[in-house]
Write a protein that holds these residues in place. Structure first.
Motif, PDB file in Angstrom:
ATOM      1  N   ILE A 138       0.453   5.582  -0.752  1.00 51.75           N
ATOM      2  CA  ILE A 138       0.666   4.686  -1.951  1.00 51.75           C
ATOM      3  C   ILE A 138       1.204   3.519  -1.232  1.00 51.75           C
ATOM      4  N   THR A 139       2.223   3.451  -0.623  1.00 54.59           N
ATOM      5  CA  THR A 139       2.987   2.347  -0.059  1.00 54.59           C
ATOM      6  C   THR A 139       2.044   1.565   0.869  1.00 54.59           C
ATOM      7  N   ASN A 140       1.310   2.191   1.806  1.00 60.76           N
ATOM      8  CA  ASN A 140       0.284   1.581   2.794  1.00 60.76           C
ATOM      9  C   ASN A 140      -0.893   1.745   2.455  1.00 60.76           C
ATOM     10  N   ALA A 141      -1.298   0.775   1.557  1.00 60.14           N
ATOM     11  CA  ALA A 141      -2.774   1.057   0.944  1.00 60.14           C
ATOM     12  C   ALA A 141      -3.569  -0.156   1.091  1.00 60.14           C
ATOM     13  N   THR A 142      -3.612  -0.955   2.245  1.00 60.82           N
ATOM     14  CA  THR A 142      -4.031  -2.327   2.118  1.00 60.82           C
ATOM     15  C   THR A 142      -5.586  -2.067   2.288  1.00 60.82           C
ATOM     16  N   MET A 143      -6.258  -1.106   2.705  1.00 59.53           N
ATOM     17  CA  MET A 143      -7.673  -0.717   2.714  1.00 59.53           C
ATOM     18  C   MET A 143      -8.134  -0.776   1.063  1.00 59.53           C
ATOM     19  N   ILE A 144      -7.055  -0.585   0.153  1.00 63.78           N
ATOM     20  CA  ILE A 144      -7.410  -0.693  -1.189  1.00 63.78           C
ATOM     21  C   ILE A 144      -7.170  -1.979  -1.572  1.00 63.78           C
ATOM     22  N   THR A 145      -5.959  -2.439  -1.508  1.00 61.61           N
ATOM     23  CA  THR A 145      -5.369  -3.624  -1.796  1.00 61.61           C
ATOM     24  C   THR A 145      -6.396  -4.825  -1.627  1.00 61.61           C
ATOM     25  N   SER A 146      -7.074  -4.768  -0.310  1.00 60.08           N
ATOM     26  CA  SER A 146      -7.786  -6.127  -0.069  1.00 60.08           C
ATOM     27  C   SER A 146      -9.084  -6.161  -1.017  1.00 60.08           C
ATOM     28  N   GLY A 147      -9.364  -4.752  -1.544  1.00 63.20           N
ATOM     29  CA  GLY A 147     -10.696  -4.539  -2.217  1.00 63.20           C
ATOM     30  C   GLY A 147     -10.379  -5.335  -3.508  1.00 63.20           C
ATOM     31  N   PHE A 148      -9.085  -5.286  -4.064  1.00 61.69           N
ATOM     32  CA  PHE A 148      -9.132  -5.778  -5.261  1.00 61.69           C
ATOM     33  C   PHE A 148      -8.903  -7.412  -5.569  1.00 61.69           C
ATOM     34  N   ASN A 149      -8.609  -8.078  -4.241  1.00 62.46           N
ATOM     35  CA  ASN A 149      -8.298  -9.370  -4.009  1.00 62.46           C
ATOM     36  C   ASN A 149      -9.199 -10.367  -3.403  1.00 62.46           C
ATOM     37  N   VAL A 150     -10.380  -9.946  -3.323  1.00 64.96           N
ATOM     38  CA  VAL A 150     -11.673 -10.526  -2.502  1.00 64.96           C
ATOM     39  C   VAL A 150     -11.655 -11.898  -2.625  1.00 64.96           C
ATOM     40  N   ASN A 151     -11.632 -12.769  -1.902  1.00 63.82           N
ATOM     41  CA  ASN A 151     -11.908 -14.183  -1.949  1.00 63.82           C
ATOM     42  C   ASN A 151     -10.679 -14.785  -2.705  1.00 63.82           C
ATOM     43  N   MET A 152      -9.480 -14.298  -2.443  1.00 64.52           N
ATOM     44  CA  MET A 152      -8.371 -14.740  -3.372  1.00 64.52           C
ATOM     45  C   MET A 152      -7.388 -15.365  -2.241  1.00 64.52           C
ATOM     46  N   GLU A 153      -6.620 -16.512  -2.563  1.00 68.97           N
ATOM     47  CA  GLU A 153      -5.755 -17.058  -1.487  1.00 68.97           C
ATOM     48  C   GLU A 153      -4.319 -16.551  -1.901  1.00 68.97           C
ATOM     49  N   ASN A 154      -4.387 -15.130  -1.134  1.00 69.40           N
ATOM     50  CA  ASN A 154      -2.966 -14.684  -1.274  1.00 69.40           C
ATOM     51  C   ASN A 154      -2.885 -13.587  -0.248  1.00 69.40           C
ATOM     52  N   ASP A 155      -1.743 -13.114   0.291  1.00 67.54           N
ATOM     53  CA  ASP A 155      -1.865 -12.118   1.410  1.00 67.54           C
ATOM     54  C   ASP A 155      -2.479 -10.946   1.185  1.00 67.54           C
ATOM     55  N   ALA A 156      -2.617 -10.366  -0.133  1.00 68.76           N
ATOM     56  CA  ALA A 156      -3.197  -9.284  -0.195  1.00 68.76           C
ATOM     57  C   ALA A 156      -4.685  -9.194  -0.210  1.00 68.76           C
ATOM     58  N   ALA A 157      -5.170 -10.369  -0.239  1.00 73.40           N
ATOM     59  CA  ALA A 157      -6.557 -10.589   0.269  1.00 73.40           C
ATOM     60  C   ALA A 157      -7.084 -10.646   1.562  1.00 73.40           C
ATOM     61  N   VAL A 158      -5.867 -10.464   2.523  1.00 72.56           N
ATOM     62  CA  VAL A 158      -6.430 -10.304   3.971  1.00 72.56           C
ATOM     63  C   VAL A 158      -7.000  -8.991   4.221  1.00 72.56           C
ATOM     64  N   ASN A 159      -8.182  -8.984   4.824  1.00 72.90           N
ATOM     65  CA  ASN A 159      -8.873  -7.837   5.072  1.00 72.90           C
ATOM     66  C   ASN A 159      -8.610  -7.399   6.621  1.00 72.90           C
ATOM     67  N   ARG A 160      -7.816  -6.508   6.644  1.00 71.16           N
ATOM     68  CA  ARG A 160      -7.295  -5.908   7.834  1.00 71.16           C
ATOM     69  C   ARG A 160      -7.873  -4.995   8.722  1.00 71.16           C
ATOM     70  N   ASP A 161      -8.987  -4.433   7.997  1.00 69.95           N
ATOM     71  CA  ASP A 161      -9.748  -3.421   8.608  1.00 69.95           C
ATOM     72  C   ASP A 161     -11.188  -3.491   8.447  1.00 69.95           C
ATOM     73  N   GLY A 162     -11.872  -4.602   8.071  1.00 73.05           N
ATOM     74  CA  GLY A 162     -13.403  -4.542   8.000  1.00 73.05           C
ATOM     75  C   GLY A 162     -13.952  -3.957   7.137  1.00 73.05           C
ATOM     76  N   GLY A 163     -12.990  -3.668   5.836  1.00 72.84           N
ATOM     77  CA  GLY A 163     -13.686  -2.852   4.908  1.00 72.84           C
ATOM     78  C   GLY A 163     -13.896  -1.421   5.096  1.00 72.84           C
ATOM     79  N   VAL A 164     -13.000  -0.879   5.816  1.00 69.18           N
ATOM     80  CA  VAL A 164     -13.306   0.379   6.216  1.00 69.18           C
ATOM     81  C   VAL A 164     -13.425   1.616   5.169  1.00 69.18           C
ATOM     82  N   LEU A 165     -12.549   1.255   4.047  1.00 64.02           N
ATOM     83  CA  LEU A 165     -12.711   2.278   2.873  1.00 64.02           C
ATOM     84  C   LEU A 165     -14.059   2.430   2.573  1.00 64.02           C
ATOM     85  N   GLU A 166     -14.956   1.104   1.984  1.00 61.10           N
ATOM     86  CA  GLU A 166     -16.204   1.098   1.641  1.00 61.10           C
ATOM     87  C   GLU A 166     -17.147   1.512   2.669  1.00 61.10           C
ATOM     88  N   TYR A 167     -17.090   1.109   3.758  1.00 62.77           N
ATOM     89  CA  TYR A 167     -17.721   1.507   5.092  1.00 62.77           C
ATOM     90  C   TYR A 167     -17.709   3.039   5.098  1.00 62.77           C
TER      91      TYR A 167
END
Length: 305
Positions: free
Chosen positions: A174-203
């Protein structure tokens, strides 16, 4: 316990996997009781790695379960290889030698699943393919997967490896959910938008690769457990509220949060406590509502755009 198909295989696995990284903290009697409890709960999937206890965890497990052919048919064994002291090693020679050692320590002739542990940037995928072919043809390994790999690393392997990649073990809670968070913030200018895993969840969803979340109760990189932590008062209040609604523990809700995701994940729990083991297994029976899932996500400090 509820089951899912592991990746594209026909292997039915329980939705909760029992991680054995800390089984060397138990004496033999305690290990026997722990394993029997897991089996009684329908959690017959046991996750190992050749580095856990430097191999001792696999030996302790085999002794505690009193491994023989009859026992082996009732359980699902997964182990991992590729981490060596000071390096990672996906060479053919190391993979084959590692599997032989794993099988010897587990007192079995085969693994249901072998995962390649941390990515090796010096990997020669042709060698991995040769190792997998040899392990499959010899009957030593039936299914193959990876751990901590992003989509391009998996694609590189798949260019040469014939066998399906059925699982990818990744850090997620729940607290380490960057693979989920980046999907909510696509193309936005904030740290949450940083794609750290190449979209591994959707892949993994697109390619029917089962995600196996590890450290489902941890925040940071083994910084601690978020349940009951004064660092996460709002999150714990919300989890406790939802737990009260279902008449279960906060542990159950933390695992149920992962199981609610339609990616059909299989969390790997690491507890050696029998009561917490039972609480984790009970998550199989809890289906959070959409509102509850998002409320818990937001309570962890995640902000929806």
């Amino acid at each position: 316990m509820r089951t899912i198909k592991l990746g594209t295989s026909q292997l039915d696995v329980p939705v909760v996997a029992v991680g054995c990284m800390r089984i060397n903290s138990l004496d033999k009697a305690e290990a026997e009781r722990f394993i029997q409890t897991a089996l009684d709960e329908g959690a017959n999937f046991f996750d190992h790695a050749d580095i856990y206890g430097r191999g001792a965890c696999e030996e302790i497990f085999a002794d505690a379960i009193q491994m023989d052919s009859a026992v082996r048919e009732k359980i699902i064994l997964q182990s991992k290889c590729g981490i060596r002291q000071g390096m990672f090693d996906f060479s053919k020679e190391h993979i084959l030698a590692s599997v032989d050692g794993i099988l010897q320590r587990l007192k079995t002739d085969y693994l249901d699943i072998l995962l390649l542990h941390r990515p090796d940037t010096l990997v020669e995928p042709e060698e991995v393919a040769e190792a997998f072919d040899q392990l499959q043809s010899s009957g030593k390994v039936r299914h193959f997967g990876v751990s901590n790999q992003h989509p391009r690393q998996i694609d590189l392997l798949k260019k040469y490896v014939q066998q399906p990649i059925v699982a990818n073990q990744l850090q997620l809670s729940i607290t380490n959910a960057t693979m989920i968070t980046s999907g909510f913030n696509v193309n936005m200018e904030n740290d949450a938008a940083v794609n750290r895993d190449g979209g591994v969840l959707e892949y993994c969803r697109l390619h029917d690769i089962t995600i196996q979340p590890w450290s489902p109760f941890q925040y940071g990189f083994f910084d601690g457990v978020f349940l009951g932590s004064d660092k996460f008062p709002e999150l714990n209040a919300k989890i406790d509220e939802v737990a009260h609604t279902y008449g279960v523990s906060n542990t159950t809700i933390a695992i149920a949060w992962l199981l609610r995701h339609p990616a059909r994940m299989q969390p790997v729990i690491g507890t050696m406590n029998i009561d917490r083991l039972k609480d984790c297994c009970r998550a199989s029976e809890v289906h959070l509502t959409r509102e509850e899932w998002y409320a818990i996500y937001r309570a962890a400090g995640n902000v929806l755009p």
